[in-house]
Design a protein around this motif. Structure first.
Motif, short mmCIF file in Angstrom:
data_model
loop_
_atom_site.label_atom_id
_atom_site.label_comp_id
_atom_site.label_asym_id
_atom_site.label_seq_id
_atom_site.Cartn_x
_atom_site.Cartn_y
_atom_site.Cartn_z
N PRO A 27 0.70 -1.23 -0.02
CA PRO A 27 0.07 -0.03 0.01
C PRO A 27 0.84 1.26 -0.01
N LYS A 28 0.15 2.35 -0.44
CA LYS A 28 1.18 3.49 -0.53
C LYS A 28 1.79 3.96 0.88
N ASP A 29 2.77 4.54 0.89
CA ASP A 29 3.56 5.12 2.07
C ASP A 29 3.35 3.98 3.25
N SER A 30 3.62 2.68 2.69
CA SER A 30 3.77 1.61 3.52
C SER A 30 4.84 1.73 4.59
N GLU A 31 4.52 1.48 5.89
CA GLU A 31 5.77 1.48 6.77
C GLU A 31 6.50 0.20 6.80
N ASP A 32 6.40 -0.79 6.03
CA ASP A 32 6.71 -2.21 6.14
C ASP A 32 7.70 -2.20 4.81
N LEU A 33 7.92 -1.14 3.92
CA LEU A 33 9.10 -1.15 3.00
C LEU A 33 10.26 -1.88 3.27
N ASP A 34 10.92 -1.09 4.42
CA ASP A 34 12.30 -1.51 4.86
C ASP A 34 12.49 -2.91 5.21
N ALA A 35 11.52 -3.21 5.88
CA ALA A 35 11.43 -4.69 6.36
C ALA A 35 11.36 -5.90 5.22
N VAL A 36 10.47 -5.46 4.18
CA VAL A 36 10.20 -6.33 2.87
C VAL A 36 11.56 -6.22 2.16
N ASN A 37 11.91 -5.19 2.04
CA ASN A 37 13.27 -5.20 1.48
C ASN A 37 14.54 -6.01 2.04
N GLU A 38 14.43 -6.01 3.50
CA GLU A 38 15.45 -6.77 4.10
C GLU A 38 15.18 -8.35 3.79
N ALA A 39 13.69 -8.62 3.84
CA ALA A 39 13.62 -9.93 3.80
C ALA A 39 14.27 -10.34 2.16
N ILE A 40 13.85 -9.70 1.24
CA ILE A 40 14.43 -10.03 -0.38
C ILE A 40 15.92 -10.11 -0.18
N THR A 41 16.65 -9.07 0.63
CA THR A 41 18.08 -9.17 0.67
C THR A 41 18.65 -10.52 1.32
N ALA A 42 17.92 -10.80 2.43
CA ALA A 42 18.19 -12.09 3.06
C ALA A 42 18.08 -13.18 2.17
N MET A 43 16.88 -13.36 1.42
CA MET A 43 16.54 -14.25 0.46
C MET A 43 17.79 -14.67 -0.60
N VAL A 44 17.94 -13.62 -1.06
CA VAL A 44 19.30 -13.71 -2.11
C VAL A 44 20.49 -14.06 -1.48
N GLU A 45 21.03 -13.46 -0.40
CA GLU A 45 22.39 -13.50 0.15
C GLU A 45 22.30 -15.18 0.73
N ASP A 46 21.29 -15.82 1.37
CA ASP A 46 21.36 -17.13 2.03
C ASP A 46 21.14 -18.12 0.71
N GLY A 47 20.86 -17.85 -0.55
CA GLY A 47 20.81 -18.81 -1.45
C GLY A 47 19.53 -19.23 -1.65
N SER A 48 18.43 -18.92 -1.03
CA SER A 48 17.19 -19.25 -1.42
C SER A 48 16.70 -18.78 -2.89
N TRP A 49 16.86 -17.68 -3.16
CA TRP A 49 16.48 -17.07 -4.62
C TRP A 49 17.16 -17.99 -5.66
N ASP A 50 18.42 -18.38 -5.37
CA ASP A 50 18.86 -19.28 -6.38
C ASP A 50 18.06 -20.54 -6.47
N GLN A 51 17.77 -21.25 -5.26
CA GLN A 51 17.23 -22.32 -5.16
C GLN A 51 15.90 -22.39 -5.86
N PHE A 52 14.97 -21.03 -5.52
CA PHE A 52 13.83 -21.18 -6.19
C PHE A 52 13.79 -20.92 -7.56
N VAL A 53 14.70 -20.26 -8.14
CA VAL A 53 15.03 -19.92 -9.69
C VAL A 53 15.37 -21.41 -10.24
N GLU A 54 16.03 -22.09 -9.91
CA GLU A 54 16.39 -23.58 -10.32
C GLU A 54 15.27 -24.46 -10.28
#
Length: 276
Positions: free
Chosen positions: A229-256
């Motif tokens: 939603p516009k002006d969401s207070e959760d933007l930073d938390a979701v960005n942190e979650a995406i970063t963690a997903m990439v860094e721990d290898g989960s993103w690559d696992q989902f792609v494969e």
């Protein structure tokens, strides 16, 4: 609703809340960090490889796994996630009305959309392409002007066709890609145009193998973001979650898991904050 990242304290609260409601209702709308509530996430129900509802009611695909990972980082267990269908023309409305808490549905970031919603990410970079019948050749980009194309109403792909690369092409707009695919199979249209990630999913389906092929054109850059939603207070938390997903290898696992069988090799995970 404000989503909050899980901590040891909230994890304890979750355990107590679940124990207290084990025999009760437990259908509170919008919990805080998974504290006995639910998180409602919009996904696609008809996109193989990204978001697909199986006949048994389960949801599978890259976007489904991304959504589940993010929800987990925010403190929600899988059984606290409610998936709602998010058709392309309705995504902004679903967020602005509060029908969903976030959308993970091949949702391309654009300036026009950012006027109405917030985007975390991006978490994926796709390119617009064409899906054609296996015996159909597209010699070059100019030839698209002589074709009848199909895309989904409200998608950036539909807007790109006549604005950017094929102003003379005939364009049919339907509510779902599945409807376009039917038209492609019976010859009513020449090509389905949308992101290569979506097209690869359809081409790889067992019932379609050998029938269709990607034209191999990179007609645009599509950065998939998590709609909030516009002006969401959760933007930073979701960005942190995406970063963690990439860094721990989960993103690559989902792609494969979801794109490997199609032989589709996507771009590396884009940087948070990247835009077209």
């Amino acid at each position: 609703m404000r989503l909050r990242k899980a901590t040891a304290l909230t994890a304890s609260a979750v355990a107590l809340a679940l124990a207290a409601t084990a025999c009760g209702g437990g259908d509170d709308e919008g919990g805080d960090g998974g504290g006995g509530g639910e998180i409602v996430i919009g996904i696609k129900f008809d996109q193989p490889g990204l978001g697909l509802m199986n006949p048994d009611g389960d949801y599978v695909g890259f976007d489904v796994d991304v959504a589940t990972y993010i929800a987990g980082e925010l403190g929600y267990e899988p059984d606290q996630i409610v998936f709602e269908e998010a058709p392309s023309p309705e995504r902004e409305n679903l967020l602005s009305r509060g029908d969903v808490d976030m959308i993970v549905a091949s949702y391309s970031i654009s300036e026009e959309r950012e006027e109405r919603v917030d985007f975390a990410g991006p978490y994926f970079l796709a390119h617009q392409d064409l899906l054609v019948r296996a015996d159909y050749e597209v010699p070059d980009e100019e030839a698209i002007n002589d074709m009848t194309l199909c895309s989904v109403s409200g998608s950036t792909s539909a807007a790109n066709v006549q604005r950017d690369f094929a102003p003379d092409a005939a364009l049919e707009e339907y509510n779902t890609y599945s409807e376009c695919l039917t038209g492609l199979e019976n010859g009513a249209i020449d090509a389905l145009t949308t992101d290569d990630s979506i097209l690869a999913g359809y081409a790889a389906q067992e019932t379609h193998q050998g029938k269709f092929a990607l034209a191999g054109l990179q007609l645009s850059d599509e950065y998939y973001g998590v709609g909030l939603p516009k002006d969401s207070e959760d933007l930073d938390a979701v960005n942190e979650a995406i970063t963690a997903m990439v860094e721990d290898g989960s993103w690559d696992q989902f792609v494969e898991e979801h794109f490997g069988p199609a032989g589709y090799e996507p771009e590396p995970a884009p940087e948070i904050g990247a835009r077209p």
